[in-house]
Scaffold this active site. Structure first.
Site, PDB file in Angstrom:
ATOM      1  N   HIS A  39     -15.580  99.791  29.315  1.00  0.00           N
ATOM      2  CA  HIS A  39     -16.150 101.134  29.239  1.00  0.00           C
ATOM      3  C   HIS A  39     -17.611 101.147  29.676  1.00  0.00           C
ATOM      4  O   HIS A  39     -18.071 102.079  30.348  1.00  0.00           O
ATOM      5  CB  HIS A  39     -15.998 101.694  27.813  1.00  0.00           C
TER       6      HIS A  39
ATOM      7  N   THR B 173     -21.125 117.060  22.978  1.00  0.00           N
ATOM      8  CA  THR B 173     -20.125 116.466  23.863  1.00  0.00           C
ATOM      9  C   THR B 173     -19.621 115.139  23.328  1.00  0.00           C
ATOM     10  O   THR B 173     -20.302 114.461  22.560  1.00  0.00           O
ATOM     11  CB  THR B 173     -20.711 116.258  25.279  1.00  0.00           C
ATOM     12  N   THR B 174     -18.442 114.778  23.804  1.00  0.00           N
ATOM     13  CA  THR B 174     -17.854 113.498  23.451  1.00  0.00           C
ATOM     14  C   THR B 174     -18.356 112.380  24.362  1.00  0.00           C
ATOM     15  O   THR B 174     -18.240 111.208  24.035  1.00  0.00           O
ATOM     16  CB  THR B 174     -16.324 113.638  23.620  1.00  0.00           C
ATOM     17  N   THR B 175     -18.885 112.753  25.506  1.00  0.00           N
ATOM     18  CA  THR B 175     -19.211 111.734  26.504  1.00  0.00           C
ATOM     19  C   THR B 175     -20.447 110.912  26.103  1.00  0.00           C
ATOM     20  O   THR B 175     -21.241 111.311  25.256  1.00  0.00           O
ATOM     21  CB  THR B 175     -19.378 112.385  27.895  1.00  0.00           C
TER      22      THR B 175
ATOM     23  N   ASP C   2     -20.629 122.337  25.722  1.00  0.00           N
ATOM     24  CA  ASP C   2     -19.878 121.136  26.050  1.00  0.00           C
ATOM     25  C   ASP C   2     -20.315 120.710  27.465  1.00  0.00           C
ATOM     26  O   ASP C   2     -20.912 121.515  28.199  1.00  0.00           O
ATOM     27  CB  ASP C   2     -18.373 121.465  26.027  1.00  0.00           C
TER      28      ASP C   2
ATOM     29  N   ASP D 144     -18.356 117.938  29.820  1.00  0.00           N
ATOM     30  CA  ASP D 144     -17.262 117.637  30.754  1.00  0.00           C
ATOM     31  C   ASP D 144     -16.298 118.816  30.864  1.00  0.00           C
ATOM     32  O   ASP D 144     -15.734 119.270  29.864  1.00  0.00           O
ATOM     33  CB  ASP D 144     -16.505 116.388  30.298  1.00  0.00           C
TER      34      ASP D 144
ATOM     35  N   LYS E 299     -17.566 101.165  33.294  1.00  0.00           N
ATOM     36  CA  LYS E 299     -17.192 102.522  33.751  1.00  0.00           C
ATOM     37  C   LYS E 299     -18.387 103.461  33.704  1.00  0.00           C
ATOM     38  O   LYS E 299     -18.599 104.261  34.633  1.00  0.00           O
ATOM     39  CB  LYS E 299     -16.036 103.050  32.889  1.00  0.00           C
TER      40      LYS E 299
ATOM     41  N   GLU F 276     -11.704 105.325  23.435  1.00  0.00           N
ATOM     42  CA  GLU F 276     -10.494 105.779  22.742  1.00  0.00           C
ATOM     43  C   GLU F 276      -9.370 106.029  23.753  1.00  0.00           C
ATOM     44  O   GLU F 276      -8.201 105.777  23.486  1.00  0.00           O
ATOM     45  CB  GLU F 276     -10.801 107.063  21.961  1.00  0.00           C
TER      46      GLU F 276
HETATM   47  C1  XBP Z   1     -15.075 114.633  27.228  1.00  0.00           C
HETATM   48  C2  XBP Z   1     -14.399 113.358  27.080  1.00  0.00           C
HETATM   49  C3  XBP Z   1     -15.082 112.151  27.500  1.00  0.00           C
HETATM   50  C4  XBP Z   1     -15.103 111.883  28.968  1.00  0.00           C
HETATM   51  C5  XBP Z   1     -15.438 110.434  29.191  1.00  0.00           C
HETATM   52  O1  XBP Z   1     -14.532 115.579  26.307  1.00  0.00           O
HETATM   53  O2  XBP Z   1     -13.314 113.287  26.561  1.00  0.00           O
HETATM   54  O3  XBP Z   1     -14.413 111.094  26.916  1.00  0.00           O
HETATM   55  O4  XBP Z   1     -13.827 112.114  29.535  1.00  0.00           O
HETATM   56  O5  XBP Z   1     -16.654 110.090  28.637  1.00  0.00           O
HETATM   57  P1  XBP Z   1     -15.314 116.904  25.909  1.00  0.00           P
HETATM   58  P2  XBP Z   1     -16.923 108.617  28.076  1.00  0.00           P
HETATM   59  O6  XBP Z   1     -15.629 117.633  27.174  1.00  0.00           O
HETATM   60  O7  XBP Z   1     -14.347 117.673  25.061  1.00  0.00           O
HETATM   61  O8  XBP Z   1     -16.556 116.507  25.132  1.00  0.00           O
HETATM   62  O9  XBP Z   1     -16.164 107.647  28.917  1.00  0.00           O
HETATM   63  O10 XBP Z   1     -18.418 108.433  28.182  1.00  0.00           O
HETATM   64  O11 XBP Z   1     -16.451 108.599  26.640  1.00  0.00           O
HETATM   65 MG    MG Z   2     -14.937 119.503  27.876  1.00  0.00          MG
END
Ligand code: XBP
Ligand code: MG
Length: 255
Positions: free
Chosen positions: A83, A123-125, A10, A12, A86, A56
């Site tokens: 976004h 990752t979600t990012t 992961d 973040d 951002k 989201e």
């Molecule tokens: C990471 C997230 C992401 C970041 C923001 O979760 O939830 O949304 O906070 O990224 P994880 P974006 O570590 O569980 O993958 O603004 O690019 O979506």
């Molecule tokens: Mg994380």
């Protein structure tokens, strides 16, 4: 039992503490730049982290915490454009070297490469955020160290759904029991466990009270030879920092 072949990270909260001093700040910069009076405090952000994904998360904020906001007709576009702005602010912050890697991360990744373990990201990012963190906080060329970078909207269902880990496994052609996952949050471990991956959790300030049942081991950080980790849950390894020996020990114990 299978040999350990790959590590899936992961980003973040796991590779770096990006949320409080990175993503949150960048969201606030984008709001200000768009002339909005929204300000996400650290406390509010902790609650907003219940939802993964930046777009989201903005929608969740409007649904739960700012219901009085007069929504534009084209809400999807409005959120997407906020976004995008951002992401620009966030990647700029990273390019200024704002967010260092967490304890032990660089050493472990370098040792894993030397040992021939395959590396991936789940990752979600947004992909641009992963690129910026790897280039500015790990190594200019480090994106190429990762065979698969599974990120953002590449799968429609973000964590806690298992899709992003399943995508990474499929791209690598590996079975879950040949890998270890690294996570920092409840949504993260739901996702990795959903893909049947044994998971090493390193907590952070936002996630320390999360439920990590199902984790192979829960640590405060990955540790260094001169900086022992604390084991907060799961198995007790024979060393006080993660290295390839300990990863194999954990993998053997849980798969
Ligand atoms: C990471 C997230 C992401 C970041 C923001 O979760 O939830 O949304 O906070 O990224 P994880 P974006 O570590 O569980 O993958 O603004 O690019 O979506
Ligand atoms: Mg994380």
């Amino acid at each position: 039992m299978s040999d350990l072949k790959a590590l899936i990270f992961d980003v973040d909260g796991t590779l770096a503490d990006t949320e409080k001093d990175g993503h949150r700040i960048a969201f606030n910069m984008a709001f200000k730049d768009a002339g909005l009076d929204w300000e996400w405090s650290s406390d509010l952000y902790e609650q907003l982290l219940a939802v993964t994904g930046g777009k989201e998360r903005i929608r969740y904020y409007l649904d739960k915490f700012n219901t009085a906001f007069n929504r534009p007709d084209n809400l999807d576009e409005f959120i997407a454009s906020l976004h995008q702005s951002k992401t620009g602010f966030y990647t700029k912050l990273l390019s200024e070297g704002a967010i260092p890697l967490r304890t032990g991360v660089r050493r472990l990744i370098e040792q894993a490469r030397d040992a021939g373990l395959r590396l991936a990201i789940a990752t979600t990012t947004t992909p641009a955020n992963v690129t910026a963190l790897l280039q500015h906080s790990l190594d200019k060329d480090s994106e190429s160290w990762f065979e698969v970078i599974a990120a953002g909207d590449i799968v429609p269902a973000k964590k806690p759904a298992a899709d992003i880990y399943e995508y990474a496994l499929k791209e690598m052609g590996l079975a879950a029991d040949e890998c270890l996952a690294f996570e920092d949050s409840h949504n993260g471990i739901l996702s990795s466990s959903g893909a049947d991956l044994a998971t090493i959790v390193t907590i952070n300030d936002y996630t320390k009270s999360h439920d990590f049942s199902g984790a192979a081991i829960v640590l405060d950080h990955m540790g260094e030879p001169d900086e022992a980790f604390n084991v907060l849950g799961g198995m007790q390894p024979h060393k006080s920092y993660l290295d390839i020996d300990v990863l194999k020990e954990i993998h053997q114990a849980v798969t």
